[in-house]
Design a protein around this motif. Structure first.
Motif, PDB file in Angstrom:
ATOM      1  N   GLU A  22       6.154   3.800   7.800  1.00  0.00           N
ATOM      2  CA  GLU A  22       5.735   2.834   8.818  1.00  0.00           C
ATOM      3  C   GLU A  22       4.357   2.294   8.440  1.00  0.00           C
ATOM      4  O   GLU A  22       3.699   2.802   7.534  1.00  0.00           O
ATOM      5  CB  GLU A  22       5.672   3.511  10.191  1.00  0.00           C
ATOM      6  CG  GLU A  22       7.013   3.997  10.694  1.00  0.00           C
ATOM      7  CD  GLU A  22       6.902   4.642  12.065  1.00  0.00           C
ATOM      8  OE1 GLU A  22       5.760   4.824  12.546  1.00  0.00           O
ATOM      9  OE2 GLU A  22       7.950   4.968  12.641  1.00  0.00           O
ATOM     10  N   GLU A  23       3.907   1.269   9.135  1.00  0.00           N
ATOM     11  CA  GLU A  23       2.575   0.727   8.869  1.00  0.00           C
ATOM     12  C   GLU A  23       1.502   1.716   9.303  1.00  0.00           C
ATOM     13  O   GLU A  23       1.549   2.255  10.418  1.00  0.00           O
ATOM     14  CB  GLU A  23       2.361  -0.588   9.613  1.00  0.00           C
ATOM     15  CG  GLU A  23       2.997  -1.785   8.949  1.00  0.00           C
ATOM     16  CD  GLU A  23       2.493  -3.096   9.527  1.00  0.00           C
ATOM     17  OE1 GLU A  23       1.933  -3.084  10.645  1.00  0.00           O
ATOM     18  OE2 GLU A  23       2.666  -4.139   8.869  1.00  0.00           O
ATOM     19  N   ILE A  24       0.539   1.974   8.418  1.00  0.00           N
ATOM     20  CA  ILE A  24      -0.600   2.833   8.734  1.00  0.00           C
ATOM     21  C   ILE A  24      -1.849   2.209   8.143  1.00  0.00           C
ATOM     22  O   ILE A  24      -1.783   1.301   7.310  1.00  0.00           O
ATOM     23  CB  ILE A  24      -0.415   4.267   8.197  1.00  0.00           C
ATOM     24  CG1 ILE A  24      -0.171   4.250   6.674  1.00  0.00           C
ATOM     25  CG2 ILE A  24       0.714   4.992   8.909  1.00  0.00           C
ATOM     26  CD1 ILE A  24      -0.080   5.628   6.064  1.00  0.00           C
ATOM     27  N   GLU A  25      -3.018   2.696   8.573  1.00  0.00           N
ATOM     28  CA  GLU A  25      -4.270   2.178   8.033  1.00  0.00           C
ATOM     29  C   GLU A  25      -4.330   2.426   6.528  1.00  0.00           C
ATOM     30  O   GLU A  25      -3.913   3.483   6.041  1.00  0.00           O
ATOM     31  CB  GLU A  25      -5.457   2.831   8.724  1.00  0.00           C
ATOM     32  CG  GLU A  25      -5.657   2.430  10.178  1.00  0.00           C
ATOM     33  CD  GLU A  25      -5.986   0.951  10.341  1.00  0.00           C
ATOM     34  OE1 GLU A  25      -6.483   0.335   9.370  1.00  0.00           O
ATOM     35  OE2 GLU A  25      -5.757   0.420  11.442  1.00  0.00           O
ATOM     36  N   ALA A  26      -4.865   1.449   5.802  1.00  0.00           N
ATOM     37  CA  ALA A  26      -4.900   1.516   4.345  1.00  0.00           C
ATOM     38  C   ALA A  26      -5.630   2.755   3.835  1.00  0.00           C
ATOM     39  O   ALA A  26      -5.199   3.392   2.870  1.00  0.00           O
ATOM     40  CB  ALA A  26      -5.543   0.254   3.781  1.00  0.00           C
ATOM     41  N   SER A  27      -6.740   3.112   4.479  1.00  0.00           N
ATOM     42  CA  SER A  27      -7.504   4.280   4.033  1.00  0.00           C
ATOM     43  C   SER A  27      -6.673   5.558   4.150  1.00  0.00           C
ATOM     44  O   SER A  27      -6.723   6.441   3.282  1.00  0.00           O
ATOM     45  CB  SER A  27      -8.801   4.406   4.828  1.00  0.00           C
ATOM     46  OG  SER A  27      -8.533   4.473   6.221  1.00  0.00           O
ATOM     47  N   GLN A  28      -5.905   5.675   5.224  1.00  0.00           N
ATOM     48  CA  GLN A  28      -5.025   6.831   5.410  1.00  0.00           C
ATOM     49  C   GLN A  28      -3.893   6.810   4.396  1.00  0.00           C
ATOM     50  O   GLN A  28      -3.497   7.850   3.847  1.00  0.00           O
ATOM     51  CB  GLN A  28      -4.463   6.829   6.832  1.00  0.00           C
ATOM     52  CG  GLN A  28      -3.570   8.015   7.157  1.00  0.00           C
ATOM     53  CD  GLN A  28      -2.946   7.914   8.544  1.00  0.00           C
ATOM     54  OE1 GLN A  28      -3.121   6.918   9.253  1.00  0.00           O
ATOM     55  NE2 GLN A  28      -2.220   8.953   8.934  1.00  0.00           N
ATOM     56  N   ALA A  29      -3.383   5.610   4.120  1.00  0.00           N
ATOM     57  CA  ALA A  29      -2.275   5.470   3.177  1.00  0.00           C
ATOM     58  C   ALA A  29      -2.681   5.914   1.775  1.00  0.00           C
ATOM     59  O   ALA A  29      -1.879   6.526   1.058  1.00  0.00           O
ATOM     60  CB  ALA A  29      -1.796   4.024   3.149  1.00  0.00           C
ATOM     61  N   VAL A  30      -3.916   5.648   1.379  1.00  0.00           N
ATOM     62  CA  VAL A  30      -4.383   6.047   0.047  1.00  0.00           C
ATOM     63  C   VAL A  30      -4.359   7.564  -0.092  1.00  0.00           C
ATOM     64  O   VAL A  30      -3.894   8.114  -1.097  1.00  0.00           O
ATOM     65  CB  VAL A  30      -5.792   5.504  -0.230  1.00  0.00           C
ATOM     66  CG1 VAL A  30      -6.400   6.157  -1.472  1.00  0.00           C
ATOM     67  CG2 VAL A  30      -5.751   3.992  -0.421  1.00  0.00           C
ATOM     68  N   GLY A  31      -4.837   8.265   0.921  1.00  0.00           N
ATOM     69  CA  GLY A  31      -4.842   9.729   0.882  1.00  0.00           C
ATOM     70  C   GLY A  31      -3.445  10.299   0.774  1.00  0.00           C
ATOM     71  O   GLY A  31      -3.201  11.243   0.009  1.00  0.00           O
ATOM     72  N   ILE A  32      -2.517   9.711   1.540  1.00  0.00           N
ATOM     73  CA  ILE A  32      -1.129  10.185   1.486  1.00  0.00           C
ATOM     74  C   ILE A  32      -0.529   9.913   0.116  1.00  0.00           C
ATOM     75  O   ILE A  32       0.160  10.761  -0.468  1.00  0.00           O
ATOM     76  CB  ILE A  32      -0.301   9.506   2.593  1.00  0.00           C
ATOM     77  CG1 ILE A  32      -0.787   9.966   3.973  1.00  0.00           C
ATOM     78  CG2 ILE A  32       1.187   9.801   2.418  1.00  0.00           C
ATOM     79  CD1 ILE A  32      -0.159   9.217   5.124  1.00  0.00           C
ATOM     80  N   ALA A  33      -0.784   8.725  -0.423  1.00  0.00           N
ATOM     81  CA  ALA A  33      -0.237   8.364  -1.731  1.00  0.00           C
ATOM     82  C   ALA A  33      -0.743   9.302  -2.814  1.00  0.00           C
ATOM     83  O   ALA A  33       0.017   9.711  -3.704  1.00  0.00           O
ATOM     84  CB  ALA A  33      -0.595   6.921  -2.060  1.00  0.00           C
ATOM     85  N   GLU A  34      -2.003   9.649  -2.765  1.00  0.00           N
ATOM     86  CA  GLU A  34      -2.555  10.564  -3.770  1.00  0.00           C
ATOM     87  C   GLU A  34      -1.913  11.940  -3.661  1.00  0.00           C
ATOM     88  O   GLU A  34      -1.676  12.605  -4.678  1.00  0.00           O
ATOM     89  CB  GLU A  34      -4.069  10.636  -3.625  1.00  0.00           C
ATOM     90  CG  GLU A  34      -4.766   9.352  -4.070  1.00  0.00           C
ATOM     91  CD  GLU A  34      -6.267   9.394  -3.893  1.00  0.00           C
ATOM     92  OE1 GLU A  34      -6.976   8.755  -4.691  1.00  0.00           O
ATOM     93  OE2 GLU A  34      -6.736  10.067  -2.942  1.00  0.00           O
ATOM     94  N   ASP A  35      -1.606  12.373  -2.442  1.00  0.00           N
ATOM     95  CA  ASP A  35      -0.881  13.638  -2.257  1.00  0.00           C
ATOM     96  C   ASP A  35       0.518  13.559  -2.859  1.00  0.00           C
ATOM     97  O   ASP A  35       1.004  14.512  -3.480  1.00  0.00           O
ATOM     98  CB  ASP A  35      -0.780  13.983  -0.768  1.00  0.00           C
ATOM     99  CG  ASP A  35      -2.062  14.590  -0.221  1.00  0.00           C
ATOM    100  OD1 ASP A  35      -2.917  15.000  -1.026  1.00  0.00           O
ATOM    101  OD2 ASP A  35      -2.210  14.642   1.006  1.00  0.00           O
ATOM    102  N   THR A  42       6.762  11.916  -8.256  1.00  0.00           N
ATOM    103  CA  THR A  42       6.593  10.509  -7.929  1.00  0.00           C
ATOM    104  C   THR A  42       6.724   9.638  -9.168  1.00  0.00           C
ATOM    105  O   THR A  42       5.919   9.748 -10.094  1.00  0.00           O
ATOM    106  CB  THR A  42       5.217  10.269  -7.276  1.00  0.00           C
ATOM    107  OG1 THR A  42       5.139  11.042  -6.077  1.00  0.00           O
ATOM    108  CG2 THR A  42       5.013   8.804  -6.947  1.00  0.00           C
ATOM    109  N   LYS A  43       7.737   8.778  -9.164  1.00  0.00           N
ATOM    110  CA  LYS A  43       7.877   7.833 -10.267  1.00  0.00           C
ATOM    111  C   LYS A  43       6.909   6.675 -10.088  1.00  0.00           C
ATOM    112  O   LYS A  43       6.284   6.213 -11.040  1.00  0.00           O
ATOM    113  CB  LYS A  43       9.312   7.312 -10.341  1.00  0.00           C
ATOM    114  CG  LYS A  43       9.518   6.327 -11.487  1.00  0.00           C
ATOM    115  CD  LYS A  43      10.959   5.888 -11.602  1.00  0.00           C
ATOM    116  CE  LYS A  43      11.120   4.902 -12.757  1.00  0.00           C
ATOM    117  NZ  LYS A  43      12.528   4.467 -12.891  1.00  0.00           N
ATOM    118  N   SER A  44       6.783   6.183  -8.859  1.00  0.00           N
ATOM    119  CA  SER A  44       5.810   5.133  -8.559  1.00  0.00           C
ATOM    120  C   SER A  44       5.504   5.140  -7.071  1.00  0.00           C
ATOM    121  O   SER A  44       6.337   5.551  -6.262  1.00  0.00           O
ATOM    122  CB  SER A  44       6.317   3.754  -8.980  1.00  0.00           C
ATOM    123  OG  SER A  44       7.367   3.324  -8.131  1.00  0.00           O
ATOM    124  N   VAL A  45       4.323   4.674  -6.729  1.00  0.00           N
ATOM    125  CA  VAL A  45       3.931   4.517  -5.324  1.00  0.00           C
ATOM    126  C   VAL A  45       3.060   3.284  -5.218  1.00  0.00           C
ATOM    127  O   VAL A  45       2.117   3.113  -5.992  1.00  0.00           O
ATOM    128  CB  VAL A  45       3.216   5.781  -4.785  1.00  0.00           C
ATOM    129  CG1 VAL A  45       1.981   6.114  -5.596  1.00  0.00           C
ATOM    130  CG2 VAL A  45       2.865   5.610  -3.308  1.00  0.00           C
TER     131      VAL A  45
END
Length: 219
Positions: A22-35, A42-45
């Motif tokens: 779902e849509e989330i704040e970009a700063s939060q999304a970066v942390g999740i993506a790095e996890d 992960t092939k790509s994110v």
């Protein structure tokens, strides 16, 4: 800015699954993506913004770093009140934004004369709010704009046509200023109870109480 995460999970070359958040704040999304990357599966994110543009983690981190010292995560409330016997209006706006790791609230009102209706007062209040965004040097950003005027919100989202010339002229001024600043508005219609701050500022302006203040918001 809010984004969606698009993540391709890979267990093997023949077993790949794409997930969308779902849509989330970009700063939060970066942390999740790095996890997600750290899982090794992960092939790509990538991140997908409201315009369906895709950003890599590196690109998003660069963007967030670039806006850190400028106002961002901006929410605008606006309201206008009208006194028919005097053809005068009170305008109010409240702007919430983040800057340099802190959160702020700007409140502004104004008393104006020679308007013709409550709808015109609502438009004038929004135009005042957009001018305040310009003073804050807001540019090239999405901005959430919240009001309780069904006429203004529905006109600017093109749900309704702007038939009256006075109101159409205000809409044109607002949209021209938005375009000049490269602001991407996201309009929300709320009930009056959810717009109390801006409503109170408009009422105070009609009462002759002038307010212009910015404070840090501590949560």
């Amino acid at each position: 800015m809010k984004v969606r995460i698009e993540w391709i999970y890979s267990k093997s070359k023949s077993a790949e699954i794409t997930f969308h958040s779902e849509e989330i704040e970009a700063s939060q999304a970066v942390g999740i993506a790095e996890d997600l990357v750290r899982t090794g599966r992960t092939k790509s994110v990538v991140f997908v913004d409201q315009f369906d543009s895709k950003w890599t983690i590196k690109e998003m981190k660069g963007y967030l770093k670039g806006i850190e010292t400028e106002p961002h995560n901006i929410i605008v409330y606006f309201d206008g009140g009208y006194d028919r016997p005097t053809n005068s209006a009170g305008l109010g706006c409240v702007i919430y934004y983040d800057q340099n790791g802190k959160s702020y609230r700007l409140r502004k009102n104004a008393f104006v004369e020679h308007l013709k209706s409550n709808n015109e007062a609502e438009y004038a209040a929004l135009y005042m709010a957009v001018q305040e965004l310009a003073y804050l040097n807001v540019h090239h950003l999405p901005v959430r704009i919240i009001g309780d005027s069904r006429v203004v919100i529905n006109h600017l989202t093109e749900e309704w046509p702007a038939i009256e010339k006075d109101l159409s002229d205000w809409a044109d001024k607002i949209e021209a200023k938005m375009e000049e600043l490269s602001i991407y508005p996201d309009y929300y219609l709320v009930n009056r109870n959810a717009n109390k701050e801006a409503d109170r500022l408009a009422t105070q302006a009609l009462e002759g109480i002038e307010i212009e203040a910015t404070i840090e918001v501590v949560t």
